[in-house]
Enzyme design. Structure first.
Site, mmCIF file in Angstrom:
data_model
loop_
_atom_site.group_PDB
_atom_site.id
_atom_site.type_symbol
_atom_site.label_atom_id
_atom_site.label_comp_id
_atom_site.label_asym_id
_atom_site.label_seq_id
_atom_site.Cartn_x
_atom_site.Cartn_y
_atom_site.Cartn_z
ATOM 1 N N LEU A 202 0.866 -1.181 0.000
ATOM 2 C CA LEU A 202 0.000 0.000 0.000
ATOM 3 C C LEU A 202 0.904 1.233 0.000
ATOM 4 O O LEU A 202 1.992 1.199 0.568
ATOM 5 C CB LEU A 202 -0.884 0.041 1.256
ATOM 6 N N ASP A 203 0.438 2.306 -0.611
ATOM 7 C CA ASP A 203 1.203 3.551 -0.592
ATOM 8 C C ASP A 203 1.434 3.999 0.848
ATOM 9 O O ASP A 203 0.599 3.762 1.728
ATOM 10 C CB ASP A 203 0.434 4.660 -1.329
ATOM 11 N N ARG A 204 2.536 4.668 1.063
ATOM 12 C CA ARG A 204 2.911 5.077 2.424
ATOM 13 C C ARG A 204 1.832 5.911 3.145
ATOM 14 O O ARG A 204 1.577 5.700 4.324
ATOM 15 C CB ARG A 204 4.235 5.841 2.372
#
Length: 229
Positions: free
Chosen positions: A66-68
């Protein structure tokens, strides 16, 4: 579903001998990168090592990311057999991923299918959505539906058909609905925690070893906007 938290504030949603699923927080990176920050994978390894008193190196396979600035479900494999099978499930789109997103503007329709062509810009780590195919672009498709009108925002449920770089962020921005806090894609201001209001809410798949259907649900972050949904 029982949610367990440990001393690292790791929220474990599900675990057995083959897989472990956690609720990622804003700012966590799933796998090590050039920042040198401690990745979520290392935190999970420490949790397993301590809980089960395991000697030596703990095996943990990263299946997806998942994106940060995004929160929600991340699944890891605890055995090489589970890793191979989970990789195939994700690669072949045999998983059902549902996200929740909070956007500033009301979408043009209460529910719709969005189809764009996304082109990634490696230099600034963004993806641009086009209505027609352009050189180097990849087709991206998702469904969304409006699930709640909030005081100043709108909550959407999003189901992905494809898994492109920053897909939900870019596609919602393209219809004039940037995600709350997402400066990269047109939000007016950032969130105080540096995150964005995009949450991997649920994940459904066939267990790689037990062959039973698993449905995981991640509680939303402890935040006034999320809690109002």
């Amino acid at each position: 579903m029982k949610i367990v938290s440990d001393k690292n504030n790791l929220q474990v949603i599900y675990e057995d001998n083959h897989i472990i699923a956690v609720n990622k927080r804003v700012g966590d990176i799933v796998q090590g990168d050039k920042t040198g920050d401690k990745p979520l994978s290392d935190v999970v390894k420490e949790y397993i090592k301590e809980k089960y008193n395991k000697p030596g190196e703990v095996f943990l396979g990263v299946v997806h990311r998942l994106d940060r600035p995004t929160t929600g479900i991340v699944v890891f494999a605890r055995t090489s057999k589970a890793l191979t099978r989970l990789n195939d499930l994700f690669k072949n789109r045999e998983t059902q991923k549902t996200y929740w997103a909070v956007v500033k503007n009301r979408p043009p329709y209460n529910e719709a299918t969005l189809v764009h062509y996304l082109k990634r810009n490696e230099k600034n780590n963004t993806s641009k959505a086009y209505n027609k195919e352009v050189p180097g672009s990849k087709k991206a498709s998702l469904d969304y539906r409006l699930i709640k009108t909030l005081d100043n925002y709108f909550a959407l449920e999003v189901n992905l058909h494809t898994g492109r770089h920053h897909q939900i962020r870019a596609q919602l921005s393209a219809i004039g609905c940037p995600i709350k806090g997402d400066l990269k894609y047109g939000a007016e201001r950032s969130n105080t925690d540096g995150g964005i209001h995009l949450h991997a809410r649920s994940l459904k798949f066939i267990h790689p070893v037990l062959k039973e259907e698993i449905k995981l649900v991640a509680p939303v972050p402890d935040d006034a906007v999320w809690k109002s949904i």
